[in-house]
Design a protein around this motif. Structure first.
Motif, PDB file in Angstrom:
ATOM      1  N   MET A 153     -20.985 -40.023  82.587  1.00 24.03           N
ATOM      2  CA  MET A 153     -22.534 -40.101  81.946  1.00 24.03           C
ATOM      3  C   MET A 153     -23.161 -40.911  82.861  1.00 24.03           C
ATOM      4  N   ASN A 154     -24.259 -40.684  82.857  1.00 26.23           N
ATOM      5  CA  ASN A 154     -25.178 -41.169  83.686  1.00 26.23           C
ATOM      6  C   ASN A 154     -25.960 -41.361  83.594  1.00 26.23           C
ATOM      7  N   ILE A 155     -26.655 -41.641  82.647  1.00 27.28           N
ATOM      8  CA  ILE A 155     -27.632 -42.098  82.383  1.00 27.28           C
ATOM      9  C   ILE A 155     -27.398 -43.291  81.112  1.00 27.28           C
ATOM     10  N   VAL A 156     -27.645 -44.611  81.407  1.00 31.90           N
ATOM     11  CA  VAL A 156     -26.890 -45.927  80.274  1.00 31.90           C
ATOM     12  C   VAL A 156     -28.260 -46.858  79.596  1.00 31.90           C
ATOM     13  N   ASN A 157     -28.153 -46.930  78.436  1.00 32.51           N
ATOM     14  CA  ASN A 157     -29.950 -47.939  78.411  1.00 32.51           C
ATOM     15  C   ASN A 157     -29.385 -48.914  78.083  1.00 32.51           C
ATOM     16  N   THR A 158     -29.887 -49.907  78.052  1.00 28.91           N
ATOM     17  CA  THR A 158     -29.519 -51.053  77.714  1.00 28.91           C
ATOM     18  C   THR A 158     -30.453 -51.682  77.277  1.00 28.91           C
ATOM     19  N   CYS A 159     -31.760 -51.805  76.886  1.00 27.43           N
ATOM     20  CA  CYS A 159     -32.613 -52.757  75.929  1.00 27.43           C
ATOM     21  C   CYS A 159     -32.658 -52.237  74.977  1.00 27.43           C
ATOM     22  N   CYS A 160     -33.584 -50.964  74.684  1.00 29.86           N
ATOM     23  CA  CYS A 160     -33.587 -50.231  73.652  1.00 29.86           C
ATOM     24  C   CYS A 160     -32.773 -48.752  73.493  1.00 29.86           C
ATOM     25  N   SER A 161     -31.739 -49.239  73.153  1.00 27.93           N
ATOM     26  CA  SER A 161     -30.250 -48.502  72.487  1.00 27.93           C
ATOM     27  C   SER A 161     -31.170 -47.352  71.276  1.00 27.93           C
ATOM     28  N   ALA A 178     -37.467 -50.312  79.260  1.00 25.00           N
ATOM     29  CA  ALA A 178     -36.972 -49.776  80.306  1.00 25.00           C
ATOM     30  C   ALA A 178     -35.241 -49.802  79.929  1.00 25.00           C
ATOM     31  N   THR A 179     -35.089 -48.996  80.908  1.00 25.42           N
ATOM     32  CA  THR A 179     -33.920 -48.441  81.159  1.00 25.42           C
ATOM     33  C   THR A 179     -32.865 -48.279  81.639  1.00 25.42           C
ATOM     34  N   ARG A 180     -31.824 -48.457  81.951  1.00 25.07           N
ATOM     35  CA  ARG A 180     -30.417 -48.432  83.116  1.00 25.07           C
ATOM     36  C   ARG A 180     -30.014 -46.861  83.494  1.00 25.07           C
ATOM     37  N   ILE A 181     -30.291 -46.539  84.594  1.00 22.02           N
ATOM     38  CA  ILE A 181     -30.313 -45.256  84.932  1.00 22.02           C
ATOM     39  C   ILE A 181     -29.255 -45.811  86.278  1.00 22.02           C
ATOM     40  N   ALA A 182     -28.493 -44.518  85.680  1.00 24.12           N
ATOM     41  CA  ALA A 182     -27.306 -44.648  87.304  1.00 24.12           C
ATOM     42  C   ALA A 182     -26.965 -43.248  87.802  1.00 24.12           C
ATOM     43  N   ILE A 183     -26.147 -43.675  89.442  1.00 23.21           N
ATOM     44  CA  ILE A 183     -26.255 -42.392  89.980  1.00 23.21           C
ATOM     45  C   ILE A 183     -25.253 -42.721  89.725  1.00 23.21           C
ATOM     46  N   ASP A 184     -24.152 -41.666  88.565  1.00 23.29           N
ATOM     47  CA  ASP A 184     -22.461 -41.748  89.138  1.00 23.29           C
ATOM     48  C   ASP A 184     -22.207 -40.506  90.038  1.00 23.29           C
ATOM     49  N   TYR A 185     -21.198 -40.909  90.931  1.00 24.31           N
ATOM     50  CA  TYR A 185     -21.294 -40.269  92.118  1.00 24.31           C
ATOM     51  C   TYR A 185     -19.742 -38.893  91.393  1.00 24.31           C
ATOM     52  N   THR A 209     -29.252 -48.962  88.169  1.00 23.92           N
ATOM     53  CA  THR A 209     -30.357 -50.159  88.506  1.00 23.92           C
ATOM     54  C   THR A 209     -31.789 -49.812  87.323  1.00 23.92           C
ATOM     55  N   GLU A 210     -31.827 -50.744  86.709  1.00 25.13           N
ATOM     56  CA  GLU A 210     -33.006 -50.526  85.279  1.00 25.13           C
ATOM     57  C   GLU A 210     -34.072 -50.266  86.035  1.00 25.13           C
ATOM     58  N   VAL A 211     -34.539 -49.248  85.177  1.00 25.31           N
ATOM     59  CA  VAL A 211     -36.018 -49.381  85.571  1.00 25.31           C
ATOM     60  C   VAL A 211     -36.719 -48.937  84.397  1.00 25.31           C
ATOM     61  N   PRO A 212     -38.029 -49.683  84.928  1.00 20.39           N
ATOM     62  CA  PRO A 212     -38.969 -50.474  83.560  1.00 20.39           C
ATOM     63  C   PRO A 212     -39.612 -48.745  82.692  1.00 20.39           C
ATOM     64  N   GLY A 213     -40.402 -48.874  82.000  1.00 19.86           N
ATOM     65  CA  GLY A 213     -40.623 -47.999  80.790  1.00 19.86           C
ATOM     66  C   GLY A 213     -41.545 -47.158  81.791  1.00 19.86           C
ATOM     67  N   HIS A 214     -41.334 -45.501  81.569  1.00 18.16           N
ATOM     68  CA  HIS A 214     -42.465 -44.406  82.429  1.00 18.16           C
ATOM     69  C   HIS A 214     -42.627 -44.978  83.871  1.00 18.16           C
ATOM     70  N   ALA A 215     -41.154 -45.753  84.567  1.00 22.37           N
ATOM     71  CA  ALA A 215     -41.346 -45.903  86.535  1.00 22.37           C
ATOM     72  C   ALA A 215     -40.210 -44.863  86.156  1.00 22.37           C
ATOM     73  N   THR A 216     -40.262 -44.531  87.810  1.00 22.64           N
ATOM     74  CA  THR A 216     -39.322 -44.033  88.665  1.00 22.64           C
ATOM     75  C   THR A 216     -38.746 -44.957  89.596  1.00 22.64           C
TER      76      THR A 216
END
Ligand code: GAL
Length: 571
Positions: A1-9, A471-478, A507-514
């Motif tokens: 799974m590459n995308i991980v939610n933190t704050c707002c599950s 915010a969402t934690r997003i991963a690059i899963d090798y 890393t944690e990316v703020p809402g709507h950001a890249t």
């Protein structure tokens, strides 16, 4: 799974409520230009044999600065005072030129490839277009001011070079009858197009822009009228192409507009070639005609197709002589629309390569004015309504998608934040990389997307796009992406190394950001066995028409028959 939610599950209601506060906005991330010289922008430039070269070396650093070029092929010139590459080269070939920039704070060199051959626009065109800020009120002064501002703002030191006039340099006999500046003979008795009174000297204007080492573009339609109902090129295609070349223009945006109007088809303006035997022939015909006319001129003119993505234009835009083509309708500063546009690009990467670019439309940043239609002289500008985070997404995604980057705002009113978005050399490098590989969507979840593109040096750029409000934690899963070993992760907006990561980076990316990172290979770094291109793992590899032709019964082809695509479709 590459995308991980933190704050707002999405699973936890209480967490969602906790995150109701507005998402924090990123400020200026681009570091200021240093004093030492740095050579920026494209490393490769295509020109046809014998055609005039015009390219201004983009360099940041304290002035005065000494510039030099070594290894110029016969016919090429370098004006060291202005930093402009010129002349013309008759012999085909790839010529490495070494540029040097030196001042009291340091010295920079860069090997640049001048490629004399059939292809132009070897990296996506970067510049400005008048439509999103001046629309139908544009004047010659706006164009001169834009050229001046491109230099005085420093944009020119980061590779921005086209100054393009959109619609409304021609006369407009029907729609804007009350505007005297748009009235007058549409063409001369011999058929030559007349500019309107706001553009009394099209050649003089081109000379003015060229004198700064910049390029200039204009706009027309294959129909009798443009979208704003100014005179189009219908029936005068070759004559217009020659006029543009004689005036010295370097770029043509060719907008379908009235060509397809129903009444037009019914014979209001009859032309036996209008409907081809197939939807594809009908769609390609007007662009093929102008593409051939432009290629026959004695100067290189970038051909930008605008027909809103119909009939899978990405699969044939290059074949009709185009260097770029719009992939959809007009882009406005709406986040849902931007997310939709970005998503729609996911299937298009196999069509992009040096000299051939998908164009999701111009940049909506800074003071723009589009929106209202119907008043002559509408010049009211408003700040772009995208939040800062959304603007990071916008520029990051356009960069990795290898989109032509045409700034839409009034360059004379640039604010610091907008300027910082447009002057980040490491972000621009992702767009201008000589490999010309457009990013593919390689992982997606309900809150985020991961896009990636390979670079010419073996590094990989990743855009971690948070589609959610918070915010969402997003991963690059090798492992799931097909990469192995250790990679140095560099934050491109902040121009800072984040560290060396194996297995996974997140890393944690703020809402709507890249968040934009570039991974440089370190210990044992490689693509997994059998993966020849990181984009092979694209989650969206079907090739479908973005908008079918408006002909009853027409079904867009499911896949595009090409060797590369068949291989991918078979996966
Ligand atoms: C639209 C086009 C815009 C702008 C406008 C001018 O069709 O998508 O980008 O060129 O016409 O009238």
């Amino acid at each position: 799974m590459n995308i991980v939610n933190t704050c707002c599950s999405t699973l936890a209601l209480s967490a969602t409520m906790l995150c109701a506060a507005p998402t924090p906005q990123l400020g200026i991330l681009t570091p200021p230009d240093g004093n030492a010289p740095r050579i920026n922008g494209t490393r490769v430039y295509g020109v046809r044999p014998g055609r005039p070269i015009l390219w201004r070396l983009p360099v940041t650093g304290k002035r005065p600065m000494r510039l030099a070029a070594e290894g110029l092929p016969p016919g090429a010139t370098f004006d060291a005072e202005r930093g402009v590459l010129g002349g013309a080269v008759a012999e085909r070939g790839t010529y490495p030129i070494t540029f040097t920039a030196e001042n009291g704070d340091g010295r920079a060199t860069r090997v640049f490839k001048l490629v004399v051959g059939d292809k132009i626009a070897l990296t996506p065109p970067m510049g400005w277009n008048s439509w999103n800020c001046f629309n139908f009120a544009v004047t010659e002064k706006n164009i001169r001011d834009a050229a001046d501002a491109m230099v005085s703002s420093g944009l020119v030191n980061h590779g921005w070079q086209y100054v393009n006039i959109d619609d409304f340099w021609q006369n407009n006999p029907y729609r804007f009858k009350d505007d005297a500046t748009l009235q007058g003979a549409e063409r001369k008795p011999d058929g030559t197009i007349n500019p309107n009174a706001r553009f009394p000297d099209m050649k003089g204007l081109a000379d003015y822009v060229h004198a700064k080492g910049l390029k200039i573009g204009l706009y027309s339609s294959p129909g009798p009228y443009t979208c704003g109902m100014c005179t189009g090129s219908w029936g005068h295609e070759w004559q217009d192409a020659k006029t543009y070349a004689d005036w010295g223009y370097d770029f043509l945006k060719y907008d379908l507009c009235t060509y397809n109007r129903k009444n037009f088809r019914k014979g209001m303006y009859s032309h036996k070639g209008i409907a081809g035997d197939s939807p594809l022939e009908t769609a390609t015909l007007p662009f093929r005609l102008m593409g051939e006319a432009l290629a026959a001129q004695k100067r290189d003119i970038v051909f930008s197709l605008c027909q809103y993505g119909q009939v899978s234009v990405s699969s044939w835009g290059e074949n009709v002589g185009g260097q770029c083509w719009r992939t959809g309708g007009d882009f406005r500063d709406s986040f849902p629309q931007m997310a939709k546009i970005v998503r729609a690009q996911a299937s298009l990467w196999p069509y992009a390569h040096p000299g051939a670019w998908n164009d999701p439309d111009m940049l909506m940043v800074g003071p723009i004015s589009i929106g209202g239609i119907g008043t002559v002289g509408m010049t009211k500008t408003h700040g772009c309504t995208f939040t800062h985070n959304e603007q990071y997404t916008h520029v990051s995604m356009w960069a990795v998608l290898c989109a032509p980057m045409l700034i839409g705002c009034d360059l004379t009113k640039l604010d610091d934040f907008t300027l910082s978005l447009l002057t980040n050399d490491e972000v621009i490098e992702a767009n201008q990389d000589e490999l010309g590989a457009q990013a593919a969507l390689v992982a997606k979840g309900p809150r985020a997307q991961v896009w990636t593109k390979p670079m010419h040096d073996g590094s990989l750029v990743f855009a971690l796009f948070n589609t959610a409000d918070d915010a969402t934690r997003i991963a690059i899963d090798y492992d799931s992406l097909g990469i192995e070993g250790k990679w140095l992760v560099r934050d491109l907006w902040r121009q800072k190394d984040e560290g060396i990561y194996g297995i996974k980076y997140s890393t944690e990316v703020p809402g709507h950001a890249t968040h934009l990172v570039r991974l440089f290979p370190k210990e044992d770094a490689r693509l997994a066995e059998g993966v020849t291109d990181i984009r092979m793992n694209s989650v969206y590899i079907q090739f479908e028409a973005s908008r079918p032709v408006d002909k009853p019964g027409y079904k867009a082809p499911k896949s595009y028959p090409c060797e590369r695509c068949d291989r991918l479709n078979a996966k």
